[in-house]
Design a protein around this motif. Sequence first.
Motif, short mmCIF file in Angstrom:
data_model
loop_
_atom_site.label_atom_id
_atom_site.label_comp_id
_atom_site.label_asym_id
_atom_site.label_seq_id
_atom_site.Cartn_x
_atom_site.Cartn_y
_atom_site.Cartn_z
N TYR A 202 -9.10 17.58 -0.82
CA TYR A 202 -8.58 18.42 -1.90
C TYR A 202 -9.53 19.58 -2.18
N LYS A 203 -8.97 20.64 -2.76
CA LYS A 203 -9.71 21.71 -3.42
C LYS A 203 -9.08 21.89 -4.80
N TYR A 204 -9.87 22.43 -5.73
CA TYR A 204 -9.30 22.67 -7.06
C TYR A 204 -9.87 23.95 -7.65
N THR A 205 -8.99 24.70 -8.31
CA THR A 205 -9.39 25.93 -8.98
C THR A 205 -8.83 25.94 -10.38
N SER A 206 -9.69 25.85 -11.38
CA SER A 206 -9.25 25.98 -12.78
C SER A 206 -8.96 27.43 -13.07
N ALA A 207 -7.88 27.68 -13.83
CA ALA A 207 -7.59 29.04 -14.22
C ALA A 207 -8.66 29.58 -15.15
N ASP A 208 -9.20 28.74 -16.01
CA ASP A 208 -10.26 29.14 -16.93
C ASP A 208 -11.48 28.26 -16.63
N SER A 209 -11.53 27.08 -17.23
CA SER A 209 -12.56 26.10 -16.91
C SER A 209 -12.15 24.77 -17.52
N GLY A 210 -12.59 23.69 -16.91
CA GLY A 210 -12.37 22.38 -17.48
C GLY A 210 -11.05 21.73 -17.14
N ASP A 211 -10.20 22.40 -16.36
CA ASP A 211 -8.95 21.76 -15.95
C ASP A 211 -9.23 20.86 -14.76
N ASN A 212 -8.30 19.96 -14.44
CA ASN A 212 -8.50 19.03 -13.34
C ASN A 212 -7.16 18.48 -12.87
N GLY A 213 -7.08 18.15 -11.59
CA GLY A 213 -5.88 17.55 -11.04
C GLY A 213 -5.95 16.04 -11.11
N GLY A 214 -4.83 15.40 -10.83
CA GLY A 214 -4.79 13.94 -10.88
C GLY A 214 -3.82 13.35 -9.89
N ILE A 215 -4.06 12.10 -9.52
CA ILE A 215 -3.18 11.35 -8.62
C ILE A 215 -2.99 9.96 -9.21
N LEU A 216 -1.75 9.50 -9.24
CA LEU A 216 -1.41 8.19 -9.77
C LEU A 216 -0.63 7.40 -8.74
N LEU A 217 -1.00 6.15 -8.52
CA LEU A 217 -0.28 5.23 -7.65
C LEU A 217 0.37 4.16 -8.51
N VAL A 218 1.65 3.86 -8.28
CA VAL A 218 2.34 2.81 -9.02
C VAL A 218 3.03 1.89 -8.02
N GLY A 219 2.59 0.63 -7.98
CA GLY A 219 3.21 -0.37 -7.10
C GLY A 219 4.25 -1.15 -7.88
N THR A 220 5.43 -1.37 -7.28
CA THR A 220 6.49 -2.11 -7.95
C THR A 220 7.02 -3.21 -7.04
N LYS A 221 7.67 -4.19 -7.65
CA LYS A 221 8.24 -5.33 -6.93
C LYS A 221 9.62 -5.61 -7.49
N TYR A 222 10.60 -5.76 -6.60
CA TYR A 222 11.96 -6.09 -7.02
C TYR A 222 12.15 -7.59 -7.04
N ASN A 223 12.66 -8.10 -8.16
CA ASN A 223 12.93 -9.53 -8.31
C ASN A 223 14.42 -9.76 -8.08
N PRO A 224 14.80 -10.44 -6.96
CA PRO A 224 16.23 -10.60 -6.66
C PRO A 224 16.94 -11.53 -7.63
N THR A 225 16.19 -12.31 -8.41
CA THR A 225 16.83 -13.20 -9.36
C THR A 225 17.21 -12.46 -10.63
N THR A 226 16.27 -11.70 -11.17
CA THR A 226 16.54 -10.97 -12.41
C THR A 226 17.12 -9.58 -12.14
N HIS A 227 17.09 -9.15 -10.87
CA HIS A 227 17.57 -7.81 -10.49
C HIS A 227 16.80 -6.71 -11.22
N GLN A 228 15.52 -6.96 -11.44
CA GLN A 228 14.67 -6.00 -12.12
C GLN A 228 13.52 -5.60 -11.22
N ARG A 229 13.09 -4.35 -11.35
CA ARG A 229 11.90 -3.86 -10.65
C ARG A 229 10.77 -3.79 -11.67
#
Length: 477
Positions: A202-229
């Motif tokens: 990655y590279k990052y450039t703040s327009a002014d100062s103090g800004d920052n990028g982010g990355i989020l990972l979300v793992g999910t599981k499907y339950n075939p009994t309840t039909h919910q993720r």
Amino acid sequence: MKHISTLLLALCLFFAPRLNAQIPDTTIATPNGNFEQWSNGSGYSVTVLFLQLPVYGNYTYPTGWDYPAYPINETFSYSGMNFNVNTDIPLMKVSNETNNVFEGSHALKMESFMLSDILGTIIYNLAQSSFDPMLTTTVFPSILSTGNVNLEQFLPLMFDLADDFDDISQLVAVLDTLNLNNIIDGGIALDSLVPTRLTGQYKYTSADSGDNGGILLVGTKYNPTTHQRRVVGAGFTVDLTDTAEYTPFEVPYFSLSDLIPSAAHVNPDSLIIFLFSSANVSPQQGSALYLDNLQLWGHEPIDTCSAVFDLHLINMDTTHARIGWDFEGNPDHFEVEYGPQGFAQGSGTVVNVTESFLHLSNLQPNTHYDLYVRCVCDEDLYGEWDMLTFQTDNHTGIQTLADDNLQIYPNPAQGQCTVQFERETPNVVRLFTLEGALVQEIIPTKETLELTLPASGVYLLVCEMKEGTVTRKIVSR
């Protein structure tokens, strides 16, 4: 737009403890992780007095990635005539594509923006007076994801949690009220592999100062009994700060059981990656996140426990019930906990069995029971709980109903909420604490019920229908 930027802040609070990197041993296919393939989106214009007024222009986005869009269907006046704008505005700058690369021919460039950056000048000037004033002064981070996410439902919840976050149990309770089927669609299919980390440059450039990028990972599981993720793990970084040269980064992925000792260890079946050009409460217009060579890593499942599914009632009379289930893997035994409906887990009767069925006796006639089952693979390794609600009766069968017969809003609530019955008005509605104490008992007379919650906390709403029950959690702040 505080909603979007505070998503990462809420999850920082959630996932801050006990982060330990692991060494992966294989790669997991990441869609267009090198950003060499690009797709084109068509612009949108409206005709006014034989003039074509552009609402937004053609744009490019990385193939295999999704982006949020803002729906608009408004009528505006121009030169004494009305015209209609009916479109989904892509919330991104005209192009995410750049030849400022780490390697290859293309890389990703995400910029934080204002609406005036992406809307046609004439349309923006005409529509500005119709927008919420905050929209015209707000800086939006660009967001990309590997699955389709209903940000309208997901992000306000994260915003509420970041504004009023009391403890981890409240966050877990709120997440447990979500039907992720309505919020998340798609993601990276893991094909039985367990994710361990995301790497890249990655590279990052703040327009002014103090800004920052982010990355989020979300793992999910499907339950075939309840039909919910369900959310079963995550990882994040908000440390993508200013650097003029491509710099390596790593985002570890952790199961909830790594972060919350009481949580079951569950391997995800899909993963969503979120990319944010700005990941703080004050995004800066023009801040830019460059990304290249994204790679997801993982390994074959190790030290994991199997899962129970298809939990069902085999037969029953007034005081006896026989429960059966299927399961994955080869657990040592099964742990079962049961008790009166609404009991707090840990306070019911616990039994351990080696067969995939259980015979219960000495039950009370005409009584609702909750029953939980999970696999036990060794003394420290458990699968996730699966749940069944049943009622003893004089008949030989009973039904457990899906919870889509009712809607609760708002949830989380501020002391009051509305319960909407979609198909059938229940015979009786009971509100319990998580400890199983009865708070209210109501006999509804119409399709809606205005419910007053006595104090902040988490409650169980139990609705008794003609052929079974519906149970939902309500969180009150």
